[in-house]
Design an enzyme around this catalytic site. Structure first.
Site, PDB file in Angstrom:
ATOM      1  N   LYS A 180       0.868  -1.180   0.000  1.00 39.18           N
ATOM      2  CA  LYS A 180       0.000   0.000   0.000  1.00 39.18           C
ATOM      3  C   LYS A 180       0.904   1.228   0.000  1.00 39.18           C
ATOM      4  O   LYS A 180       1.467   1.598   1.023  1.00 39.18           O
ATOM      5  CB  LYS A 180      -0.920   0.054   1.221  1.00 39.18           C
ATOM      6  CG  LYS A 180      -1.940   1.216   1.127  1.00 39.18           C
ATOM      7  CD  LYS A 180      -2.360   1.768   2.446  1.00 39.18           C
ATOM      8  CE  LYS A 180      -1.349   2.697   3.076  1.00 39.18           C
ATOM      9  NZ  LYS A 180      -1.128   3.962   2.320  1.00 39.18           N
ATOM     10  N   GLU A 256      10.032   0.930  10.767  1.00 33.16           N
ATOM     11  CA  GLU A 256      11.036   1.986  10.600  1.00 33.16           C
ATOM     12  C   GLU A 256      10.295   3.290  10.810  1.00 33.16           C
ATOM     13  O   GLU A 256       9.545   3.754   9.946  1.00 33.16           O
ATOM     14  CB  GLU A 256      11.673   1.904   9.213  1.00 33.16           C
ATOM     15  CG  GLU A 256      12.976   2.678   9.110  1.00 33.16           C
ATOM     16  CD  GLU A 256      12.817   4.001   8.404  1.00 33.16           C
ATOM     17  OE1 GLU A 256      12.802   5.030   9.123  1.00 33.16           O
ATOM     18  OE2 GLU A 256      12.704   4.020   7.179  1.00 33.16           O
ATOM     19  N   CYS A 290      13.602  10.784   7.436  1.00 31.96           N
ATOM     20  CA  CYS A 290      13.601  10.379   8.847  1.00 31.96           C
ATOM     21  C   CYS A 290      15.008  10.356   9.434  1.00 31.96           C
ATOM     22  O   CYS A 290      15.169  10.338  10.656  1.00 31.96           O
ATOM     23  CB  CYS A 290      12.948   9.015   9.005  1.00 31.96           C
ATOM     24  SG  CYS A 290      13.654   7.752   7.948  1.00 31.96           S
ATOM     25  N   GLU A 388      10.243  15.883  15.642  1.00 31.56           N
ATOM     26  CA  GLU A 388      10.826  15.617  14.326  1.00 31.56           C
ATOM     27  C   GLU A 388      10.389  16.723  13.374  1.00 31.56           C
ATOM     28  O   GLU A 388       9.194  16.892  13.123  1.00 31.56           O
ATOM     29  CB  GLU A 388      10.386  14.245  13.806  1.00 31.56           C
ATOM     30  CG  GLU A 388      11.055  13.857  12.503  1.00 31.56           C
ATOM     31  CD  GLU A 388      10.695  12.445  12.058  1.00 31.56           C
ATOM     32  OE1 GLU A 388      11.490  11.850  11.309  1.00 31.56           O
ATOM     33  OE2 GLU A 388       9.630  11.943  12.465  1.00 31.56           O
TER      34      GLU A 388
END
Length: 486
Positions: A180, A256, A290, A388
């Protein structure tokens, strides 16, 4: 849009070797983040189509697992060759839907293809063990077998490489896959399916379910008993939700997740190298990675020199349409992403941070290009320290001692990537071992390679992708005791 292989631009889901519309005939739009132009209407599938894809993958698994490692290797290697052969077209599609500069997109295609090449070779090396028995007439044989149907959910920031990094080891191991992709960047995934079919990957082995309803499709993947493994790249919040959903069927999982990477510059570092490294790490993909530097921590004795050189180079970066020549910073993915970084900058400034460059949209007021930004006088009390950023904002902090900066660097629930620059070899060992991260770049802004395991600790996830360890995520160990050997 100029493509040599126009058939790579597909808008339908790919299930059991066929490109199909959604059962409801519904579609969802995909936009170019630079121009805002709609570039496609893509099949909007749901739980029913996902269930069919899983059923087809389960059926195909019965045959695919019986292929020898050499057979799977040859097919995967053909897929690798096709990706390199058509890298410019794949990169053009990627830039159109994601926005990153074309040269960077070509780099992603080559990086993603490298995983297919690597695991095409590893397909032949799923070795087991023979263990001497506990009695004279016994032996233990340990073999590795494919886990089964794999569901994979991939993000928009690397819409090609995050697919190949999961699919290549899964297929090499003998698993079948249902992907997906992000609703923001589904076209890259479908283009890979075109080449997968051309490479000879059998129907049902590789499936792409496109959707604008991620929760519905994701729930089918996590609840379906035929799915034996779930691999996800994305936010920590969503990863935690998926882990909970997978618990009922006790699936094997790889996660992850988010990061909050420190980039530490000690006073014995080569400052010019550190500036170049920070520039590369921070502003790649407009800061939407990331593993990019989230907190730049500079020792007080070199702080002023570093920040002067760094700011000068940040201001030199060309912004614009990713398809234009020499552009290195393109648009962010969507409006809410820009709004998020604007909020972080405003919070930092309101608490005393100094804007050294950037801190505004480039061009029109509704532009998704946010100028590369450097903030000075940043402290750990500001919101930006713990969150983040996922954008082109470089907050620079000042520290005094090695002990202080290690504590600062580890003061986060994340543990994906960290970087530091030093020429003191004793310090390199001390700091490298004390940083609580799955990957550490020492005098380098890059930790991603086919050759090395990629993944984090703490709330940055579990499992590893790439390297000789990557295929183990898609294999189960089976121990067989042989008795009666007389």
């Amino acid at each position: 849009m100029e493509l040599k292989r126009k058939d790579l631009f597909q808008t339908k889901a790919y299930i059991n070797g066929e490109f199909i519309d959604a059962n409801t005939q519904k579609t969802f739009p995909v936009y170019n983040p630079y121009s805002g132009e709609k570039i496609a209407d893509v099949a909007d599938c749901g739980a029913e189509e996902t269930r069919v894809a899983i059923d087809m993958a389960s059926e195909a698994f019965k045959t695919w697992r019986q292929y020898t490692g050499v057979q799977r290797s040859r097919i995967l290697h053909k897929w690798f060759q096709l990706q390199l052969q058509h890298k410019k077209d794949l990169a053009t599609i990627l830039t159109l839907e994601q926005g990153k500069p074309l040269n960077e997109a070509i780099g992603e295609i080559k990086y993603g293809a490298s995983f297919v090449e690597w695991f095409s070779e590893e397909a032949k090396r799923a070795y087991g063990d023979m263990i001497p028995g506990h009695q004279r007439d016994t032996r233990f044989v340990v073999i590795k077998q494919p886990v089964g149907v794999v569901a994979a959910l991939t993000p928009w920031n690397f819409p090609s490489a995050m697919i190949t990094r999961k699919v290549a080891p899964a297929l090499a191991a003998g698993c079948t896959v249902v992907i997906k992709p992000s609703e923001l960047t589904p076209l890259s995934a479908i283009a890979l399916a075109v080449l997968a079919e051309e490479a000879g990957i059998p129907p049902g082995v590789f499936n792409v379910v496109t959707t604008n309803d991620a929760p519905q499709v994701g729930n089918e993947m996590t609840s379906n008993k035929k799915v034996k493994k779930l691999s996800f790249t994305g936010s920590t919040a969503v990863g935690k939700l998926l882990l909970k959903q997978c618990a009922d069927t006790v699936k094997k999982v790889s996660m992850e997740l988010g990061g909050n990477a420190p980039f530490i510059v000690f006073d014995d570092a080569d400052i010019d190298d550190a500036v170049a490294g920070a520039l590369s790490s921070k502003f790649r993909n407009a800061g939407q990675t990331c593993v990019c530097s989230n907190r730049i921590l500079v020792q007080e004795g070199i702080y002023d020199e570093f920040i002067e050189k760094f700011t000068a180079q940040v201001q030199d970066q060309k912004m614009g349409n990713g398809l234009d020549k020499d552009v290195v910073v393109g648009p962010m993915i969507q409006e809410k992403a820009v709004a998020s970084v604007e909020s972080l900058v405003q919070n930092a400034v309101s608490h005393g941070a100094e804007v050294l460059c950037g801190a505004k949209r480039h061009g029109a007021t509704d532009s998704l290009i946010f100028e590369p930004t450097v903030l000075g006088n940043v402290t750990s009390e500001m919101e930006i320290f713990n969150k983040e950023i996922f954008g082109p904002i470089a907050p620079v902090y000042k520290f005094k001692t090695e002990e202080e900066v290690i504590e600062l660097a580890n003061d986060t629930e994340y543990g994906l990537a960290a970087y530091f620059y030093s020429r003191d070899y004793a310090r390199i060992w001390r700091v490298g071992e004390q940083l609580e991260y799955g990957m550490v770049g020492i005098n380098s802004p890059s930790v991603s390679s086919t050759l090395a395991p990629f993944g984090g600790v703490k709330e940055s996830g579990m499992g590893r992708e790439g390297s000789k360890y990557g295929m183990d995520e898609y294999l189960e160990l089976k121990s067989m005791l042989w008795a009666g050997i007389k």
